[in-house]
Structures are given as C-alpha cells and as structure tokens.
Design an enzyme around this catalytic site. Structure first.
Site, PDB file in Angstrom:
ATOM      1  CG  ASN A  53     -30.565 -35.975 -22.788  1.00 21.73           C
ATOM      2  OD1 ASN A  53     -30.459 -36.710 -21.862  1.00 21.73           O
ATOM      3  ND2 ASN A  53     -30.963 -34.778 -22.799  1.00 21.73           N
ATOM      4  CG  HIS A  93     -25.436 -38.252 -17.795  1.00 26.21           C
ATOM      5  ND1 HIS A  93     -26.395 -38.345 -16.596  1.00 26.21           N
ATOM      6  CD2 HIS A  93     -26.078 -37.019 -18.171  1.00 26.21           C
ATOM      7  CE1 HIS A  93     -26.819 -37.188 -16.230  1.00 26.21           C
ATOM      8  NE2 HIS A  93     -26.793 -36.419 -17.176  1.00 26.21           N
ATOM      9  CE  LYS A 119     -20.519 -25.368 -14.966  1.00 24.65           C
ATOM     10  NZ  LYS A 119     -20.972 -26.783 -15.017  1.00 24.65           N
TER      11      LYS A 119
END
Lengths: 480, 138
Positions: free
Chosen positions: A330, A403, A479
């Site tokens: 990004n 991506h 995570k």
C-alpha cells in the site's frame, strides 16, 4: 453492472464509455472464473472511478486479487503524469500506509520444526504484541521518533533490532527518501507512539511455513531456498501513525478539491496535484509512515528471530534466518517510465498491489539483479503463499502485481459461517497451529473467506507480469 | 427503531445507521463503531468527555465525529458506550460521550478499526428519518 470486455485470457477492459468522466479505460487482470465474482460487487465501479483522476496514464489497473475497498479497489494500480497535472491521492494509497510483507528464510527443515511447532507458535504469540491498539516494548522519545521516520529500518537496526544486511533486502532499503517529519501532525505521532514492534490486528500475521514446491530451481537457488525448508512470513503496516496520516490528509484534500478544480466520483478519492503544496506535504508525511512500517516489520522480524533462538536453543548462525525480501503493498512512489518514447516521472499508486521490478533494474540489490525483484504473495492461513519475481513484461502494469488472495466473503459472512465451528481445531487437524488475540479474528480470517491464492498467482504468472519461484504451505500462524 | 445493521462489504466493515433525526443518527453511528470495536453489553463507567466539532458538510462532520472518538479510544484508551449529541447542525456539533478505561476490559476488544472512510458516504433523509451507510477500514 459494469461491462467487462475480454481482451485476452487474462485481461478485461472497462471501456471509458462506461461512465461519463473516465479519462482512460480500466483494465482488470483476471481469468474467466474470477470475473463473475468481480462483476458481483462494486470493485469494477471503483476501477472506473480511479479513471476519473487527473493525469492518469494509459489505464486504471486492477490486479487479480481485486476486491471492493474504499475509494479505489483493493488490487488497484494507477500512475499519474506529474508534468501533466498528475495527482496524488491519500485514499488511493490507503489508511495502512506501507502495509507490506517480508519473507525470512531459515536453515531448518520441516521435520526439525514439527516437534517444537507448538512451542514456537506460543513463543511468537507471547513475545510479539498483537491485537487491537496493542503497545510494544520499544519506547522511542519524540526527537528519536522523528529520526525513525526518516531513517526507517536503519534506525531500528542501529538500535540493535537486526543486522545491517537486512536493509539490503528491504524495498527502498527500508527508508524511502523525501520523508518530512514536520508534515506528520502531533496527533499522528501520538497515535503511533509505543506501537513500534507490534503486529496489529485483523489480517496482519506471522506465519511459519514450509516450502512445498519449487517452480524455478535456479532462482530458488539464488535465494537459498529448497523444498522442505522452513520460512517465516510477516505481514504488518504503519499502525496508528499511518492511519492518522491518511485520515488527516484525506480530510484536507476533500477541502481543497475546488481549489484545483478537481471532480471526484467518490470523496475517498480526494486528491491534489503532486506538484502542489498539499501534494508535497502528503508525500512527505506518507513517506514517514512508510518508513515507520519498515521499521516496524524490522522489529517484528528481530523479535521473531529471538523466539526461534530461545525455543530451538540455536544460535543465529545455525538458524540462518536471513531476510529474502520485504515489499510494500500500500504505497505511492515516484518512478520513471518510458511512455510513448518519452521519459516520464509518474506518481504510481499501489493499493493492495506489489511492486515487481524486472531483472537488471537499478534499484535492485546486486544479488537480485539477475533474478528480478522478489514478490511475496501470501494466501489465507489454510492454503498457500508464493514467492515470485518481477519480469520485463510487467512494464505494462507499471511493474506491479498482485499482493494476496483477496477476500471473497465479508467479515460478517465469515463469522456467520464460523458459528459453532472451531477454526483452530479444523486447522490443527490439518497440521496447522493457529493462535490469535482477537476474539473473532480466526472466523473472519478463515480460509474460505478468501479467494484461492493459487488462482490469483496463476493469473499473474500466466499474464507474465511476474514469475513463480516457489510455493509455501502454512505450519503455524499468529493472527492479530 | 433499529440503531444500525451491518451490510456485506468484502474487504472492510459496512454499517447502515438509522436515526429519527441527525442527532440520533450521529449518536447511533458512534454506538455502531464502538459496538464493532468492543463488547459493550452491560458496560458502565464514569469517564465523560465533551466534543465540539465543525466541518464543511454533514458527511464530513460525521467522519470527523467518529474519527475524534476513535482517536480518543486509541490514545486515551477509553471505550465509549453512550453518546449524547446536544446540539447539531449540518456543519457543527456539540456532544458528550461516556466511557470507561480499556485497561480492565481488554477481553472485550473485538475488531481494530483504522478509520471511518468517506467512501460513497451520503446521509439520506426519507419519510422514516435519516440513514447513512459507512464503511470502516479494518
């Protein structure tokens, strides 16, 4: 409903006649199977909306992991001619400035790690701060923070978090030039404070993997990779600092649209000419956030190396945890291209897209001059991830490629689908150990919430905009 | 009347917020955001914070209001659970929010919201009141 005309097996055109105000066509990289999904939400319209922006060159692009985002689609790429009033748009870079990914090799084999896998996953979970608003142990004073924003990864390496050679294998050596700490507001500093060395939440992760398949032995050899070897992947971004920078500049840019006589079909695409005071200020601040993110991933890698050393009782030399590469997905970059025989400086926006420089590109480290830039494409926590390299053909996408897998289900639909199930148990049955700090993260991030990364990669490989090197399979996942 | 509902959005979180008037719409939007961030059920607390915000349009005012609350959540570690918009026009508001420290409620945290976005943001008025769809970047 957007009309997507087939150009060839991997490309689809959204003609500029689709929506009054489009300056160029949209081009989406996808195959037949994916195109129905793309037609079903607002992603195609977002590709068309990007085509409205002043100075856009050739086309508004989308990579095969395209999905509905805010303003521009995720997977969107747009290049703007600076001399021709080309713009920069904070919303088209995104809130998580320099969200990105790094791949680390080890000297370990799958069988070395298997007996200690749970300990490694617990170790990473315990030692790496993650989750909503998490704070890290790395305290940085206000004046040092300004240095960090300019020096990026180098600053943290100088302070003991890693090795000098890590910088060589980080995009922009972990510090893009032109960062201006004066353009970062006190509120952005405050929001980023104490978040260096934290993973974040949602789709940010750390993953222990093993190489399942090699597609290009020679290039894999250059990277020091072979089948059965264990790798580590780290996905994180610029944390609160980047979010605040995007937020404040988006607001400012909406308020100066009329000054530059720019019409946008969605406020989230508010923009200003690159060569305006506003444009320059944003780029100065955006680069600070980008450098913060590289520093952050550098810290995370360092913390992960320490966990491996501690759990496996091995020294750094034996572990061989060398950085393969770190890429931003990004970001806004100023890059030189040859457009119709003329050299042009373009402001390239990649929102959920990876830079993919070809072999021989001057920006690449010597070791990768022959291979092309490593491109890292993670999949979901149940399927695969890929390592690819950039190609000459990717000039047609301003050296950009996919991506990730791209989401297929909304988060609420994923949580719904996860009711009454234990995602961690399901994955454990398949030999994958997962831990997360967010209560609903595992359901939100379940494998079926994502498109199949294998399909995404087959499109970029088939279209020739990057080339497969090897495929990894997850073993352990943390995570946020 | 329902305060808000989620609508499917592939990458981020979309909410459709309702209110009989602008005041209620803004209160419910703030509630929706914190309801996504944390489990608010039965939460009580004594932190009171006043806000005064000005913006060029009602949509930008809404984003500023939400972002201001989010900034306080991240930098002051306050979970807000009740909102009282005392004065509101299309370009300004005065409001009070009630909250409690995150510290003792870490297990209540759910989703990290990066920002309220401007994407396709439009406040609509119809016969039954006001409605707006907001996309949060998560």
């Amino acid at each position: 409903m957007y009309n997507l005309e087939k150009i060839d097996d991997y490309r689809w055109r959204i003609p500029k006649s689709c929506k009054a105000g489009m300056r160029v066509d949209g081009v989406v990289y996808a195959d037949e199977r994916m195109i129905e999904d793309i037609r079903s939400d607002k992603a195609a319209e977002q590709v068309a909306n990007v085509a409205f922006l002043p100075g856009i060159v050739k086309y508004s692009l989308a990579m095969p992991d395209i999905h509905w985002g805010y303003g521009a689609p995720i997977g969107g790429v747009g290049a703007f001619d600076i001399e021709e009033g080309g713009i920069v748009s904070p919303g088209f870079c995104g809130y998580d400035i320099n969200c990105g990914i790094r791949l680390v090799k080890t000297n370990l084999k799958e069988d070395d790690v298997k007996p200690k896998l749970k300990d490694l996953v617990y170790g990473l979970y315990n030692d790496i701060p993650a989750g909503v608003g998490s704070k890290g142990d790395i305290k940085v004073s206000a004046s040092e923070e300004r240095k960090l924003l300019v020096e990026g990864s180098k600053w943290v390496v100088d302070h003991g978090y890693g090795r000098a050679e890590d910088l060589e294998y980080t995009e922009e050596r972990g510090a893009v030039k032109g960062a201006d700490p004066d353009k970062v507001s006190p509120r952005a500093y405050e929001r980023g404070k104490n978040q260096s060395g934290t993973l974040g939440s949602g789709n940010h992760f750390l993953e222990i993997q093993t190489i399942d398949e090699i597609f290009d032995e020679e290039i894999a050899g250059t990277f020091g990779l072979e089948k059965g070897q264990v790798t580590l992947m780290i996905h994180s971004g610029s944390r609160g600092l980047g979010y605040q920078v995007c937020d404040e500049y988006s607001k400012d840019f909406i308020r100066c649209l009329s000054k530059y006589n720019i019409n946008v079909p969605d406020r989230q695409l508010a923009c200003a000419p690159v060569n305006s005071d506003e444009g320059k200020a944003y780029l100065g601040a955006m680069r600070c956030a980008a450098n913060y993110a590289w520093a952050n991933r550098q810290c995370l890698m360092h913390l992960a190396r320490l966990v491996f050393e501690k759990v496996l009782h091995m020294g750094p030399k034996d572990l061989g945890m060398d950085l393969i590469y770190d890429v931003a997905h990004n970001i806004v970059k100023i890059e030189k291209y040859n457009i119709n025989g003329k050299e042009k400086m373009l402001c390239v926006h990649r929102k959920g897209a990876t830079r993919a420089f070809p072999p021989g590109h001057p920006e690449l480290p010597d070791k990768y001059k022959k291979t092309g830039q490593p491109v890292i494409i993670p999949g979901d926590m149940g399927r695969n991830s890929y390592l690819l390299v950039g190609t000459k053909k990717a000039e047609e996408t301003f050296y950009s490629t996919a991506h990730g897998a791209g989401r297929r289900l909304s988060r609420s639909a994923a949580i719904q689908a996860g009711r009454g199930r234990s995602i961690s148990r399901e994955l454990e049955n398949r030999g994958i150990i997962v831990m997360s700090s967010g209560r609903e993260t595992l359901a939100e991030e379940m494998p079926e919430a994502y498109k199949d990364v294998n399909e995404v990669v087959s499109v970029v490989h088939g279209a020739g905009i990057s080339k497969k090197v090897c495929k990894m399979r997850p073993m352990g996942v943390i995570k946020g | 009347m329902k305060r808000y509902e989620q609508f499917p959005h592939t990458a981020d979180i979309g909410v459709r917020v309702f209110g009989v008037d602008l005041k209620e719409l803004f209160e419910n939007a703030a509630f929706a955001m914190f309801d996504l961030l944390a489990d608010l059920e039965g939460l009580k607390g004594d932190i009171v914070k006043d806000f005064e915000i000005k913006a060029p349009s009602k949509e930008e005012l809404l984003v500023d209001w939400l972002d201001e609350l989010l900034f306080n959540f991240y930098t002051k570690s306050i979970i807000f659970f009740k909102f009282d918009v005392r004065e509101i026009s299309e370009t300004g508001l005065k409001a009070r929010a009630f909250g409690r420290p995150v510290a003792s409620n870490k297990n209540r945290l759910k989703t990290e919201i990066k920002a309220a976005t401007y994407s396709d943001l439009k406040i609509v008025k119809d016969g039954s009141g006001y409605r707006v769809e907001i996309i949060f970047d998560v």
